[in-house]
Scaffold this motif. Sequence first.
Motif, PDB file in Angstrom:
ATOM      1  N   LEU A 365      33.192  38.395  22.790  1.00  0.00           N
ATOM      2  CA  LEU A 365      32.835  39.087  24.028  1.00  0.00           C
ATOM      3  C   LEU A 365      34.034  39.151  24.959  1.00  0.00           C
ATOM      4  O   LEU A 365      34.752  38.174  25.110  1.00  0.00           O
ATOM      5  CB  LEU A 365      31.706  38.345  24.752  1.00  0.00           C
ATOM      6  N   THR A 366      34.210  40.311  25.589  1.00  0.00           N
ATOM      7  CA  THR A 366      35.221  40.427  26.657  1.00  0.00           C
ATOM      8  C   THR A 366      34.491  40.356  27.987  1.00  0.00           C
ATOM      9  O   THR A 366      33.527  41.088  28.218  1.00  0.00           O
ATOM     10  CB  THR A 366      35.969  41.763  26.540  1.00  0.00           C
ATOM     11  N   PHE A 367      34.948  39.470  28.850  1.00  0.00           N
ATOM     12  CA  PHE A 367      34.243  39.146  30.087  1.00  0.00           C
ATOM     13  C   PHE A 367      35.163  39.437  31.272  1.00  0.00           C
ATOM     14  O   PHE A 367      36.206  38.824  31.420  1.00  0.00           O
ATOM     15  CB  PHE A 367      33.863  37.656  30.029  1.00  0.00           C
ATOM     16  N   TYR A 368      34.761  40.416  32.106  1.00  0.00           N
ATOM     17  CA  TYR A 368      35.562  40.750  33.301  1.00  0.00           C
ATOM     18  C   TYR A 368      35.208  39.808  34.447  1.00  0.00           C
ATOM     19  O   TYR A 368      34.050  39.720  34.856  1.00  0.00           O
ATOM     20  CB  TYR A 368      35.293  42.192  33.743  1.00  0.00           C
ATOM     21  N   VAL A 369      36.231  39.153  34.972  1.00  0.00           N
ATOM     22  CA  VAL A 369      36.045  38.213  36.076  1.00  0.00           C
ATOM     23  C   VAL A 369      36.931  38.677  37.231  1.00  0.00           C
ATOM     24  O   VAL A 369      38.038  39.165  37.004  1.00  0.00           O
ATOM     25  CB  VAL A 369      36.433  36.785  35.617  1.00  0.00           C
ATOM     26  N   THR A 370      36.428  38.549  38.462  1.00  0.00           N
ATOM     27  CA  THR A 370      37.252  38.933  39.606  1.00  0.00           C
ATOM     28  C   THR A 370      37.790  37.695  40.302  1.00  0.00           C
ATOM     29  O   THR A 370      37.277  36.598  40.115  1.00  0.00           O
ATOM     30  CB  THR A 370      36.466  39.818  40.590  1.00  0.00           C
ATOM     31  N   TRP A 404      40.108  42.072  43.267  1.00  0.00           N
ATOM     32  CA  TRP A 404      38.819  42.701  43.581  1.00  0.00           C
ATOM     33  C   TRP A 404      38.812  44.227  43.510  1.00  0.00           C
ATOM     34  O   TRP A 404      37.967  44.826  42.848  1.00  0.00           O
ATOM     35  CB  TRP A 404      38.350  42.206  44.949  1.00  0.00           C
ATOM     36  N   ASN A 405      39.751  44.873  44.188  1.00  0.00           N
ATOM     37  CA  ASN A 405      39.718  46.339  44.197  1.00  0.00           C
ATOM     38  C   ASN A 405      40.009  46.921  42.817  1.00  0.00           C
ATOM     39  O   ASN A 405      39.427  47.917  42.406  1.00  0.00           O
ATOM     40  CB  ASN A 405      40.702  46.898  45.221  1.00  0.00           C
ATOM     41  N   THR A 406      40.914  46.262  42.099  1.00  0.00           N
ATOM     42  CA  THR A 406      41.205  46.680  40.740  1.00  0.00           C
ATOM     43  C   THR A 406      39.966  46.474  39.872  1.00  0.00           C
ATOM     44  O   THR A 406      39.614  47.319  39.045  1.00  0.00           O
ATOM     45  CB  THR A 406      42.357  45.840  40.172  1.00  0.00           C
ATOM     46  N   PHE A 407      39.312  45.344  40.094  1.00  0.00           N
ATOM     47  CA  PHE A 407      38.104  44.996  39.347  1.00  0.00           C
ATOM     48  C   PHE A 407      37.036  46.077  39.528  1.00  0.00           C
ATOM     49  O   PHE A 407      36.462  46.562  38.555  1.00  0.00           O
ATOM     50  CB  PHE A 407      37.605  43.642  39.868  1.00  0.00           C
ATOM     51  N   LEU A 408      36.801  46.474  40.786  1.00  0.00           N
ATOM     52  CA  LEU A 408      35.805  47.520  41.037  1.00  0.00           C
ATOM     53  C   LEU A 408      36.200  48.812  40.326  1.00  0.00           C
ATOM     54  O   LEU A 408      35.353  49.512  39.775  1.00  0.00           O
ATOM     55  CB  LEU A 408      35.660  47.777  42.536  1.00  0.00           C
TER      56      LEU A 408
ATOM     57  N   GLY B  32      43.001  50.640  42.359  1.00  0.00           N
ATOM     58  CA  GLY B  32      42.137  50.491  43.518  1.00  0.00           C
ATOM     59  C   GLY B  32      42.631  51.392  44.628  1.00  0.00           C
ATOM     60  O   GLY B  32      43.821  51.519  44.832  1.00  0.00           O
ATOM     61  N   ASP B  33      41.713  52.061  45.329  1.00  0.00           N
ATOM     62  CA  ASP B  33      42.128  52.935  46.416  1.00  0.00           C
ATOM     63  C   ASP B  33      41.405  52.527  47.684  1.00  0.00           C
ATOM     64  O   ASP B  33      40.453  51.767  47.640  1.00  0.00           O
ATOM     65  CB  ASP B  33      41.834  54.390  46.062  1.00  0.00           C
ATOM     66  N   ASP B 274      46.823  41.223  54.582  1.00  0.00           N
ATOM     67  CA  ASP B 274      45.487  41.807  54.790  1.00  0.00           C
ATOM     68  C   ASP B 274      45.469  43.276  54.390  1.00  0.00           C
ATOM     69  O   ASP B 274      44.542  43.751  53.742  1.00  0.00           O
ATOM     70  CB  ASP B 274      45.079  41.706  56.271  1.00  0.00           C
ATOM     71  N   ALA B 275      46.521  43.985  54.788  1.00  0.00           N
ATOM     72  CA  ALA B 275      46.562  45.435  54.539  1.00  0.00           C
ATOM     73  C   ALA B 275      46.614  45.721  53.042  1.00  0.00           C
ATOM     74  O   ALA B 275      45.985  46.662  52.563  1.00  0.00           O
ATOM     75  CB  ALA B 275      47.755  46.058  55.251  1.00  0.00           C
ATOM     76  N   ILE B 276      47.355  44.900  52.295  1.00  0.00           N
ATOM     77  CA  ILE B 276      47.443  45.128  50.846  1.00  0.00           C
ATOM     78  C   ILE B 276      46.079  44.903  50.206  1.00  0.00           C
ATOM     79  O   ILE B 276      45.606  45.698  49.397  1.00  0.00           O
ATOM     80  CB  ILE B 276      48.506  44.222  50.210  1.00  0.00           C
ATOM     81  N   LEU B 277      45.405  43.816  50.607  1.00  0.00           N
ATOM     82  CA  LEU B 277      44.095  43.530  50.018  1.00  0.00           C
ATOM     83  C   LEU B 277      43.094  44.628  50.344  1.00  0.00           C
ATOM     84  O   LEU B 277      42.205  44.907  49.564  1.00  0.00           O
ATOM     85  CB  LEU B 277      43.573  42.183  50.517  1.00  0.00           C
TER      86      LEU B 277
END
Lengths: 528, 315
Positions: A365-370, A404-408, B32-33, B274-277
Amino acid sequence: MTLLTLARRSLFAAAASAALATGMGLAPTASLAQTPPGVLIVGQIAEPKSLDPAAVTAVNDFRILVNIYEGLVQYAPGTLEVEPGLAESWEVSDDGTEYTFKLREGVMFHDGTPFNADAVKFNFDRMLNEDHPFHNTGPFPLAFFFSSVASTEVVDDLTVKFTLNEPYAPFLSNLAYPTGLIVSPAAVEANGADFGRNPVGTGPFKFAEWRSNEAVVIEKNPDYYGEAAGTDAVVFRPITDANTRVAEMLSGGIDMMVEVPPTALSEFRGEGYSVVEQAGPHVWFLILNAKEGPFADKLVRQAANYAINKEAIVNDVLEGTAEVAAGPTPPAFAWAYDESLEPYPYDPEKAKELLAEAGAEGAELTFYVTEGGSGMLDPIPMGTAIQANLNAVGFDVKIETYEWNTFLGEVNPGLEGKADMAEMAWMTNDPDTLPYLALRTDAWPDQGGFNSGYYSNPEVDELLEKARVATSQDERATLYKEMQAIVQDDAPWVFVANWKQNAVTTDRVENFTLEPSFLLDLSGVVKN
Amino acid sequence: MGSYILKRLISAVPVLIGITVIVFLIMAMIPGDPATAILGSYATPDNVAKLNRDLGLDKPLVARYFIWLGNMLTGDFGRSFSLNRPVLDEILERFNATLILAGTSFVICSVLGVLAGVVSAARQYGLADKAITFVVLIGISIPSFFLGMMMILLFAVNLKWLPVSGMYAIYGGGDLPDLLSHLIMPAAALSVVATGVIARLARSAMLEVLRQDYIRTARAKGVGEGRVVYGHALRAAMVSIIPVLGIQAGFVLSGSVFIEIVFQWPGVGRMLVDAILKRDILLVQGGVVFVAACYVFFNICVDVAQSLLDPRIKT
């Protein structure tokens, strides 16, 4: 021996004894001024983006907003049920497409302009109508909460009517959400895009000052129509680092902090502080890829639910700051929650049997974790605990970790071809939101939804569509309960935890409670 | 001298343009955007597309770069998504705070570092030299953020002598003593490592000079030891110490990121993190370009100072 050497020596001695005293935990002498009485200083997790309720999305900002503004309706204290706010009463047409609100009389905005039906219409037109002269004060990212509104009409000065495109049961709870808070049209006209830094509402507090990256100050509204606020002022301080927030609390620099890290809670369990906890409409789960791979088989999905020790996760990893989740709907939605639902027990033997039956032993299984993210709690330790549990029953789990943003960006477009499971958490304001956006067949990612694991059950689809247009709460409750039972058995997710929001106050703060909505109503709080 | 400064300034222009290209491309390439960051759980493709349109992010990359560059040349850095205010206002306010913190640290580490190095060198292998070398080694080895947290625990939480975090008291502050009481810990924590590095390099630079013939001549002529060390040797050693100070200034500026987070100092480093996140593209781009421009300018100042001290450098 010269005077200088002597002085140097005594300085050394003083420094050494000071260090010793601290090391041994002796009582220190307080020389810093305490926070003044009547002024509540709150340690927040971040600088707010804006104080325009239509423009923001973060709970951090909502915590300030709900003290300055009010909506037509609000959540009744201690529940997620809707009660009158700026509207005294309302009527819903039989077909569920017309909502007529009778407004409270004699309410004034903080700038002295009257609150009336025109003001309500201005608010919703500004958000929803691209031709509105003040639509450019946006963007309004959560305006789609009201995308079912076809028109807003002023019937008379104190009556306003919303016409919906189609029946939409969550409309009232969306109105109670901070996106529905009512702003002063005169102030928007005066300040334009800078309204978010000069907010004007009708609430028990009015805006006083915003010192960037230092504090937002709100003051008691002396002309409030309801019960006056219990404090003269509230100061919200953004302290992004959790350890620093804890240190501020321990040193007396703030009177209240929200989102206490689980590991720091024990610091505050003793004298001088009180810890407040409240379960909210939050659920933390694992999305399972039901389209391909081992989790396409329901037995394997159920096996994963049995294999994971949720008790250990909430008690040991999260130090008791969450409760074990039983199904897709958080218990905080008391009226819609199926009390009879029992969480999958921790039963590795049963999991192994199911795996054997499905012939999926040793499945990779491949499991995505943030690494973090809104509502994600402690995702990396939780992910590794889950990995260990699954490996123990015969899976072979490989973790991939993303910011997080990459994860989403990886998870929202769907797990197909990439992963078998992914962490996820949601906080919502209506029992409709999460299942409607993440469990229906029509909510698969290619159709613009969040059903990233491609779960599909026509029965669930039908129940959710029906609940959305039902006008009576009892009818909706029955439909949601039925949905929960089916979804729990189908196990498209591993249901893991429901977060309990927490806050700590010093013993100088009285009358403070947390609401299931995760909003922070401070009007009744007293600071001695 | 004038033409030298002019030459250095002109050579900075391609550097700055290069920086704008790099930071713009990095922000365009990272996954991410901003719309996803703003919408969080509600980031459906429809909502993301609409918000990107509202934010002006639906235009082609090249067009966006030139719009951004053009606006920036007229002094318009755009509006921050995450703070809902003009980027330049935010940067200037934040940079002021960083300048106070990093500037104080830089003064502390330059004065203490050079002094420690000189004293060490003047008494090579003596007790003072050994003690200073030992303390310096410890200083270099402690990560500043850790030191900062320990200082908070000791001086703010346990002893309650100093405030934990922030730049001014929330109530009844705002004057110089208030600022100083908030500044002591972060400035001290930030300067420790740089002090150590400067001390070590100053020591070896001084030792080098002290071995020179003219020092021996000065001593032979009966010049006092203090005058030999501080007058003759230090002046010559400064030529090799100043570039180190320049490098350490950059180090202090970048190290302030950690310190600003630990002490909640409202500076530019914390702003950028903060801005990068939050994928606040314009704030990150504007902030990086601004900081880079300051850094380039500072380096020019260092070079000019060096050429004043040592005319051989000027070309």
